[in-house]
Design an enzyme around this catalytic site. Structure first.
Site, PDB file in Angstrom:
ATOM      1  N   TYR A 143      21.362 -57.101  28.527  1.00 15.40           N
ATOM      2  CA  TYR A 143      21.835 -55.826  29.056  1.00 15.40           C
ATOM      3  C   TYR A 143      22.582 -55.085  27.960  1.00 15.40           C
ATOM      4  O   TYR A 143      23.377 -55.688  27.228  1.00 15.40           O
ATOM      5  CB  TYR A 143      22.771 -56.064  30.254  1.00 15.40           C
ATOM      6  CG  TYR A 143      23.347 -54.782  30.826  1.00 15.40           C
ATOM      7  CD1 TYR A 143      22.535 -53.867  31.498  1.00 15.40           C
ATOM      8  CD2 TYR A 143      24.709 -54.486  30.698  1.00 15.40           C
ATOM      9  CE1 TYR A 143      23.065 -52.691  32.024  1.00 15.40           C
ATOM     10  CE2 TYR A 143      25.244 -53.316  31.229  1.00 15.40           C
ATOM     11  CZ  TYR A 143      24.415 -52.427  31.891  1.00 15.40           C
ATOM     12  OH  TYR A 143      24.948 -51.262  32.403  1.00 15.40           O
ATOM     13  N   ASP A 227      24.644 -56.638  19.855  1.00 16.12           N
ATOM     14  CA  ASP A 227      25.473 -56.042  20.896  1.00 16.12           C
ATOM     15  C   ASP A 227      26.493 -57.097  21.323  1.00 16.12           C
ATOM     16  O   ASP A 227      26.181 -58.014  22.074  1.00 16.12           O
ATOM     17  CB  ASP A 227      24.590 -55.595  22.074  1.00 16.12           C
ATOM     18  CG  ASP A 227      25.401 -54.921  23.168  1.00 16.12           C
ATOM     19  OD1 ASP A 227      26.654 -54.900  23.066  1.00 16.12           O
ATOM     20  OD2 ASP A 227      24.788 -54.412  24.127  1.00 16.12           O
ATOM     21  N   LYS A 255      34.527 -53.762  26.144  1.00 22.79           N
ATOM     22  CA  LYS A 255      35.272 -54.666  27.027  1.00 22.79           C
ATOM     23  C   LYS A 255      36.625 -55.112  26.431  1.00 22.79           C
ATOM     24  O   LYS A 255      37.577 -54.343  26.470  1.00 22.79           O
ATOM     25  CB  LYS A 255      34.377 -55.833  27.446  1.00 22.79           C
ATOM     26  CG  LYS A 255      33.162 -55.304  28.261  1.00 22.79           C
ATOM     27  CD  LYS A 255      32.374 -56.355  28.990  1.00 22.79           C
ATOM     28  CE  LYS A 255      31.381 -55.727  29.960  1.00 22.79           C
ATOM     29  NZ  LYS A 255      30.003 -55.639  29.509  1.00 22.79           N
TER      30      LYS A 255
HETATM   31  C1  PLP Z   1      29.026 -54.413  29.535  1.00 29.47           C
HETATM   32  C2  PLP Z   1      28.001 -54.330  28.479  1.00 29.47           C
HETATM   33  C3  PLP Z   1      27.513 -53.090  28.001  1.00 29.47           C
HETATM   34  C4  PLP Z   1      27.894 -51.785  28.634  1.00 29.47           C
HETATM   35  O1  PLP Z   1      29.244 -51.492  28.507  1.00 29.47           O
HETATM   36  P1  PLP Z   1      29.902 -50.398  29.493  1.00 29.47           P
HETATM   37  O2  PLP Z   1      31.302 -50.271  28.982  1.00 29.47           O
HETATM   38  O3  PLP Z   1      29.802 -50.958  30.869  1.00 29.47           O
HETATM   39  O4  PLP Z   1      29.117 -49.157  29.329  1.00 29.47           O
HETATM   40  C5  PLP Z   1      26.650 -53.107  26.920  1.00 29.47           C
HETATM   41  N1  PLP Z   1      26.260 -54.251  26.356  1.00 29.47           N
HETATM   42  C6  PLP Z   1      26.695 -55.456  26.782  1.00 29.47           C
HETATM   43  C7  PLP Z   1      26.238 -56.693  26.092  1.00 29.47           C
HETATM   44  C8  PLP Z   1      27.564 -55.524  27.873  1.00 29.47           C
HETATM   45  O5  PLP Z   1      27.951 -56.729  28.330  1.00 29.47           O
END
Ligand code: PLP
Length: 401
Positions: A143, A227, A255
């Site tokens: 994701y 990511d 996060k």
């Molecule tokens: C949570 C998450 C996102 C998106 O971040 P948001 O602050 O919710 O837009 C992107 N990549 C990864 C791996 C994530 O866990």
């Protein structure tokens, strides 16, 4: 005071599905979501006054637990000085320097944004601007937020053009990857991956596959984007980059980086980062980006997190797994301070239908006993530094009531 059900009925009238993010929905659980009034350390309390041990932890940012006293003190001081200036201020500089110093290679420059989605969106645009190519590769079960191209396999409302420019491959499938690079010779701008996938149960990427990704992207002159929005500062201070010793071209953070306030970042070497406006021609902007409140929360959190012994966090995650396992037989596993009530193996050996059948009753049983998980079966649970031995003892007590 209105009941949970009344609050939710009101929400349904003014908010689609009653929630501001679909993962918060209790749609398949036949009860209404909890309205949380407050949180402290590892616990949250709903508006009825019922307390829960929180294992959702806002889906990841709260590595220090709820209402960290140092972050709170720093924020209270910062409040007096104003919320946002739309120009340079010292706190984002402090945070940028702190990160560059402590993250090391390849982080020479950093641009702060407000969400992981924005960070990914910016990294992809930057990769396209830098390589002058259009297509990007992503993988199933990873994701990357809700920018159009990262949702091609799961959402409507995305143009055919975006679909054509986003290639979704199987994790770990080297022949498929190689073939795609051959088919789209000199057209691939970037490969993006969660080096440790945390948004679909507990998948572990083969290190050899990640090394291969590094090799093939160098050969084909595509950028490799890790990511680390969820793994950054969670699996070690330097995330999976530190643990794997594989150096990507760009890294996205989110996060934990904001200590619970909206902060995310794109980071990488100067030669790529300078393609961003105003030095370069890849445009990116943000009215509230790097606002002092968010920067101070991030800095105060990360200064504490830098001193964490991550082995403690992992040991506690193993203890937690044992506790759940005793109670719930084979269906649990945890590592890297994250866990899932289903093991990875079980996710793929039992059907989605089966999970959908037993997850609601499992979730509701735990909820009744004062244990709060993410309401989605595929989301992982999170530990924090606040989930100490006493919390684990309390968990055991609540499970065996
Ligand atoms: C949570 C998450 C996102 C998106 O971040 P948001 O602050 O919710 O837009 C992107 N990549 C990864 C791996 C994530 O866990």
């Amino acid at each position: 005071m209105a009941t949970q059900e009344e609050l939710f009925q009101r929400s349904l009238l003014c908010i689609p599905g009653g929630v501001h993010s679909p993962v918060r929905s209790f749609q398949n659980l036949q009860i209404s979501p909890r309205f949380i009034r407050s949180g402290e350390k590892a616990f949250i309390t709903d508006t009825d006054g019922k307390e829960y041990i929180d294992f959702c932890m806002s889906f990841g940012p709260l590595l220090l637990g709820h209402a960290d006293p140092q972050i709170n003190t720093a924020l209270k001081k910062a409040l007096e000085r104003g919320l946002t200036f739309g120009t340079c201020e010292p706190y984002s500089l402090d945070l940028a320097e702190f990160l560059i110093k402590n993250l090391g290679n390849p982080v020479e420059q950093i641009r702060f944004v407000n969400s992981g989605t924005e960070a990914v969106m910016t990294a992809l645009r930057l990769a396209r601007g830098f390589t002058k190519k259009d297509k990007v590769i992503k993988f199933k079960h990873c994701y990357h937020g809700h920018t159009d191209s990262m949702l091609v396999d799961i959402s409507q409302g995305i143009t055919e053009h975006t679909r054509m420019d986003t290639l979704v491959l199987e994790l770990g499938d080297r022949p498929q990857l190689k073939k795609v690079f051959q088919t789209y010779k000199k057209q691939i701008a970037a490969v993006i991956i969660e080096p440790l996938p945390c948004n679909h149960g507990l998948i572990i990427n083969d290190k050899i596959f990640l090394e291969y990704l590094r090799e093939i992207t160098l050969e084909e002159e595509a950028l490799l984007i890790f990511d680390e929005v969820i793994t950054g500062f969670r699996v070690s201070f330097g995330g999976m980059v530190e643990r794997l010793k594989i150096i990507p071209d760009l890294i996205t953070y989110g996060k934990i980086i904001g200590g619970g306030l909206p902060v995310a970042a794109v980071a990488g070497p100067r030669k790529i980062m300078e393609y961003l406006a105003p030095t370069g021609s890849v445009y990116q902007a943000g009215t509230l980006s790097a606002n002092p409140l968010a920067m101070i929360a991030g800095l105060t959190a990360l200064r504490q997190i830098q001193k964490i012994d991550y082995r403690v966090l992992e040991e506690r995650t193993l203890s937690l797994s044992k506790i759940f396992k005793n109670w719930f037989r084979s269906f649990n596993k945890g590592e890297f301070s994250r866990f899932n009530i289903h093991t990875f193996e079980s996710l793929f050996s039992i059907t989605t239908l089966e999970i959908d059948q037993y997850f609601p009753s499992l979730f509701k049983t735990l909820l009744r006993r004062g244990i709060y998980l993410s309401p989605q079966a595929y989301e992982v649970g999170f530990m924090s530094m606040a989930h100490d031995e006493t919390v684990l003892v309390e968990l055991e007590k609540r499970l065996w009531i």
